[in-house]
Design a protein around this motif. Structure first.
Motif, PDB file in Angstrom:
ATOM      1  N   GLU A   5       0.815  -1.220   0.000  1.00  0.00           N
ATOM      2  CA  GLU A   5       0.000   0.000   0.000  1.00  0.00           C
ATOM      3  C   GLU A   5       0.844   1.264   0.000  1.00  0.00           C
ATOM      4  O   GLU A   5       0.496   2.246  -0.652  1.00  0.00           O
ATOM      5  CB  GLU A   5      -0.926  -0.012   1.214  1.00  0.00           C
ATOM      6  CG  GLU A   5      -1.910   1.125   1.216  1.00  0.00           C
ATOM      7  CD  GLU A   5      -2.873   1.054   2.388  1.00  0.00           C
ATOM      8  OE1 GLU A   5      -3.402   2.107   2.748  1.00  0.00           O
ATOM      9  OE2 GLU A   5      -3.088  -0.046   2.929  1.00  0.00           O
ATOM     10  N   GLN A   6       1.954   1.262   0.724  1.00  0.00           N
ATOM     11  CA  GLN A   6       2.806   2.445   0.765  1.00  0.00           C
ATOM     12  C   GLN A   6       3.339   2.760  -0.630  1.00  0.00           C
ATOM     13  O   GLN A   6       3.360   3.920  -1.039  1.00  0.00           O
ATOM     14  CB  GLN A   6       3.962   2.248   1.746  1.00  0.00           C
ATOM     15  CG  GLN A   6       4.783   3.503   1.934  1.00  0.00           C
ATOM     16  CD  GLN A   6       5.868   3.350   2.974  1.00  0.00           C
ATOM     17  OE1 GLN A   6       6.174   2.251   3.416  1.00  0.00           O
ATOM     18  NE2 GLN A   6       6.459   4.452   3.373  1.00  0.00           N
ATOM     19  N   ALA A   7       3.739   1.749  -1.377  1.00  0.00           N
ATOM     20  CA  ALA A   7       4.228   1.958  -2.737  1.00  0.00           C
ATOM     21  C   ALA A   7       3.114   2.510  -3.628  1.00  0.00           C
ATOM     22  O   ALA A   7       3.362   3.404  -4.455  1.00  0.00           O
ATOM     23  CB  ALA A   7       4.773   0.652  -3.310  1.00  0.00           C
ATOM     24  N   GLU A   8       1.913   1.988  -3.453  1.00  0.00           N
ATOM     25  CA  GLU A   8       0.780   2.495  -4.232  1.00  0.00           C
ATOM     26  C   GLU A   8       0.540   3.972  -3.946  1.00  0.00           C
ATOM     27  O   GLU A   8       0.307   4.760  -4.873  1.00  0.00           O
ATOM     28  CB  GLU A   8      -0.486   1.697  -3.916  1.00  0.00           C
ATOM     29  CG  GLU A   8      -0.503   0.307  -4.502  1.00  0.00           C
ATOM     30  CD  GLU A   8      -1.776  -0.455  -4.144  1.00  0.00           C
ATOM     31  OE1 GLU A   8      -2.829   0.194  -3.934  1.00  0.00           O
ATOM     32  OE2 GLU A   8      -1.704  -1.687  -4.072  1.00  0.00           O
ATOM     33  N   ASN A   9       0.596   4.348  -2.681  1.00  0.00           N
ATOM     34  CA  ASN A   9       0.400   5.749  -2.306  1.00  0.00           C
ATOM     35  C   ASN A   9       1.496   6.636  -2.875  1.00  0.00           C
ATOM     36  O   ASN A   9       1.232   7.745  -3.364  1.00  0.00           O
ATOM     37  CB  ASN A   9       0.328   5.892  -0.788  1.00  0.00           C
ATOM     38  CG  ASN A   9      -0.928   5.292  -0.206  1.00  0.00           C
ATOM     39  OD1 ASN A   9      -1.939   5.129  -0.896  1.00  0.00           O
ATOM     40  ND2 ASN A   9      -0.875   4.943   1.072  1.00  0.00           N
ATOM     41  N   LEU A  10       2.739   6.167  -2.803  1.00  0.00           N
ATOM     42  CA  LEU A  10       3.849   6.946  -3.353  1.00  0.00           C
ATOM     43  C   LEU A  10       3.724   7.092  -4.865  1.00  0.00           C
ATOM     44  O   LEU A  10       3.972   8.167  -5.415  1.00  0.00           O
ATOM     45  CB  LEU A  10       5.180   6.290  -2.974  1.00  0.00           C
ATOM     46  CG  LEU A  10       5.560   6.378  -1.500  1.00  0.00           C
ATOM     47  CD1 LEU A  10       6.739   5.459  -1.193  1.00  0.00           C
ATOM     48  CD2 LEU A  10       5.875   7.808  -1.102  1.00  0.00           C
ATOM     49  N   ASN A  11       3.327   6.027  -5.538  1.00  0.00           N
ATOM     50  CA  ASN A  11       3.133   6.105  -6.994  1.00  0.00           C
ATOM     51  C   ASN A  11       1.977   7.029  -7.350  1.00  0.00           C
ATOM     52  O   ASN A  11       2.043   7.767  -8.335  1.00  0.00           O
ATOM     53  CB  ASN A  11       2.909   4.709  -7.583  1.00  0.00           C
ATOM     54  CG  ASN A  11       4.197   3.937  -7.688  1.00  0.00           C
ATOM     55  OD1 ASN A  11       5.272   4.500  -7.865  1.00  0.00           O
ATOM     56  ND2 ASN A  11       4.097   2.620  -7.570  1.00  0.00           N
ATOM     57  N   TYR A  12       0.925   6.999  -6.561  1.00  0.00           N
ATOM     58  CA  TYR A  12      -0.206   7.904  -6.798  1.00  0.00           C
ATOM     59  C   TYR A  12       0.254   9.360  -6.697  1.00  0.00           C
ATOM     60  O   TYR A  12      -0.062  10.190  -7.556  1.00  0.00           O
ATOM     61  CB  TYR A  12      -1.333   7.626  -5.802  1.00  0.00           C
ATOM     62  CG  TYR A  12      -2.511   8.559  -5.981  1.00  0.00           C
ATOM     63  CD1 TYR A  12      -3.506   8.267  -6.904  1.00  0.00           C
ATOM     64  CD2 TYR A  12      -2.609   9.733  -5.234  1.00  0.00           C
ATOM     65  CE1 TYR A  12      -4.575   9.125  -7.090  1.00  0.00           C
ATOM     66  CE2 TYR A  12      -3.671  10.601  -5.418  1.00  0.00           C
ATOM     67  CZ  TYR A  12      -4.655  10.290  -6.339  1.00  0.00           C
ATOM     68  OH  TYR A  12      -5.707  11.147  -6.532  1.00  0.00           O
ATOM     69  N   ASP A  13       0.998   9.673  -5.635  1.00  0.00           N
ATOM     70  CA  ASP A  13       1.502  11.035  -5.445  1.00  0.00           C
ATOM     71  C   ASP A  13       2.400  11.455  -6.607  1.00  0.00           C
ATOM     72  O   ASP A  13       2.308  12.578  -7.103  1.00  0.00           O
ATOM     73  CB  ASP A  13       2.267  11.159  -4.128  1.00  0.00           C
ATOM     74  CG  ASP A  13       1.362  11.040  -2.909  1.00  0.00           C
ATOM     75  OD1 ASP A  13       0.123  11.139  -3.065  1.00  0.00           O
ATOM     76  OD2 ASP A  13       1.906  10.831  -1.801  1.00  0.00           O
ATOM     77  N   CYS A  14       3.268  10.548  -7.030  1.00  0.00           N
ATOM     78  CA  CYS A  14       4.175  10.855  -8.139  1.00  0.00           C
ATOM     79  C   CYS A  14       3.378  11.111  -9.419  1.00  0.00           C
ATOM     80  O   CYS A  14       3.642  12.078 -10.139  1.00  0.00           O
ATOM     81  CB  CYS A  14       5.164   9.710  -8.342  1.00  0.00           C
ATOM     82  SG  CYS A  14       6.322  10.016  -9.691  1.00  0.00           S
ATOM     83  N   ASN A  15       2.410  10.251  -9.697  1.00  0.00           N
ATOM     84  CA  ASN A  15       1.603  10.416 -10.909  1.00  0.00           C
ATOM     85  C   ASN A  15       0.815  11.720 -10.884  1.00  0.00           C
ATOM     86  O   ASN A  15       0.674  12.391 -11.915  1.00  0.00           O
ATOM     87  CB  ASN A  15       0.670   9.217 -11.104  1.00  0.00           C
ATOM     88  CG  ASN A  15       1.427   7.977 -11.485  1.00  0.00           C
ATOM     89  OD1 ASN A  15       2.511   8.030 -12.059  1.00  0.00           O
ATOM     90  ND2 ASN A  15       0.860   6.825 -11.155  1.00  0.00           N
ATOM     91  N   GLU A  42      12.382   3.842  -0.291  1.00  0.00           N
ATOM     92  CA  GLU A  42      13.211   5.034  -0.050  1.00  0.00           C
ATOM     93  C   GLU A  42      13.458   5.797  -1.347  1.00  0.00           C
ATOM     94  O   GLU A  42      13.405   7.025  -1.359  1.00  0.00           O
ATOM     95  CB  GLU A  42      14.535   4.641   0.615  1.00  0.00           C
ATOM     96  CG  GLU A  42      14.371   4.177   2.045  1.00  0.00           C
ATOM     97  CD  GLU A  42      13.633   5.183   2.915  1.00  0.00           C
ATOM     98  OE1 GLU A  42      13.962   6.381   2.890  1.00  0.00           O
ATOM     99  OE2 GLU A  42      12.698   4.762   3.619  1.00  0.00           O
ATOM    100  N   GLU A  43      13.741   5.070  -2.422  1.00  0.00           N
ATOM    101  CA  GLU A  43      13.969   5.733  -3.705  1.00  0.00           C
ATOM    102  C   GLU A  43      12.688   6.408  -4.189  1.00  0.00           C
ATOM    103  O   GLU A  43      12.728   7.500  -4.753  1.00  0.00           O
ATOM    104  CB  GLU A  43      14.462   4.725  -4.749  1.00  0.00           C
ATOM    105  CG  GLU A  43      14.855   5.383  -6.061  1.00  0.00           C
ATOM    106  CD  GLU A  43      15.382   4.407  -7.089  1.00  0.00           C
ATOM    107  OE1 GLU A  43      16.320   4.773  -7.809  1.00  0.00           O
ATOM    108  OE2 GLU A  43      14.853   3.279  -7.179  1.00  0.00           O
ATOM    109  N   MET A  44      11.548   5.783  -3.949  1.00  0.00           N
ATOM    110  CA  MET A  44      10.273   6.371  -4.348  1.00  0.00           C
ATOM    111  C   MET A  44       9.977   7.646  -3.547  1.00  0.00           C
ATOM    112  O   MET A  44       9.458   8.620  -4.092  1.00  0.00           O
ATOM    113  CB  MET A  44       9.153   5.347  -4.180  1.00  0.00           C
ATOM    114  CG  MET A  44       9.279   4.182  -5.139  1.00  0.00           C
ATOM    115  SD  MET A  44       8.236   2.788  -4.707  1.00  0.00           S
ATOM    116  CE  MET A  44       6.681   3.328  -5.361  1.00  0.00           C
TER     117      MET A  44
END
Length: 151
Positions: A3-13, A50-52
């Protein structure tokens, strides 16, 4: 990553979307081309949480630069071909000097940290992620409660 990766990807997008629609704010063709290079580079930065997080910090500052119509460092240069460096060392007002640890990773030099970073409970991580005005003042106020048992 979950879920954390999904949230980070959402923010980036979301920030990528903002950057694309505001790209015309940059009047210089070279700046628009450089911003696109940075956006392409940042889309490849997703190997770890961390990279995200670092990628999202760069995206945030890139959006602010594009919104203001002028690129500021580090976006005045082409993106690095290697991994993204810690953004605090690249932004105006960031830590100027770094030391290389035994693993070859860059670490902030303890002697060059501003007093505000030294006294901050997170070592200045929150402050380093905040926008730095080109003119005027930056004010930070924090109210924290401390456990009386630990004083």
């Amino acid at each position: 990553m979950g879920e954390q990766a999904e949230n980070l990807n959402y923010d980036c997008n979301y920030n990528m979307f903002l950057a694309k629609i505001m790209l015309s704010n940059l009047t210089r063709t070279e700046d628009r081309q450089r911003a696109v290079k940075w956006m392409k580079k940042l889309t490849t930065c997703n190997r770890s949480i961390e990279e995200m997080k670092l990628r999202n910090d760069f995206m945030y500052y890139l959006v602010i630069n594009i919104q203001q119509g002028e690129l500021q460092p580090p976006f005045t240069e082409n993106p690095p071909t290697a991994q993204l460096p810690n953004i605090a060392h690249l932004l105006p007002g960031g830590i100027a000097e770094v030391e290389v640890d035994e693993f070859g990773d860059q670490q902030p030099s303890q002697a060059t940290k501003p007093m505000l970073y030294e006294n901050s409970p997170d070592g200045g991580a929150f402050l380093a992620a905040q926008p730095v005005p080109r003119c005027g003042a930056f004010c930070y106020l924090a109210v924290v409660a401390r456990d009386p048992k630990h004083e």
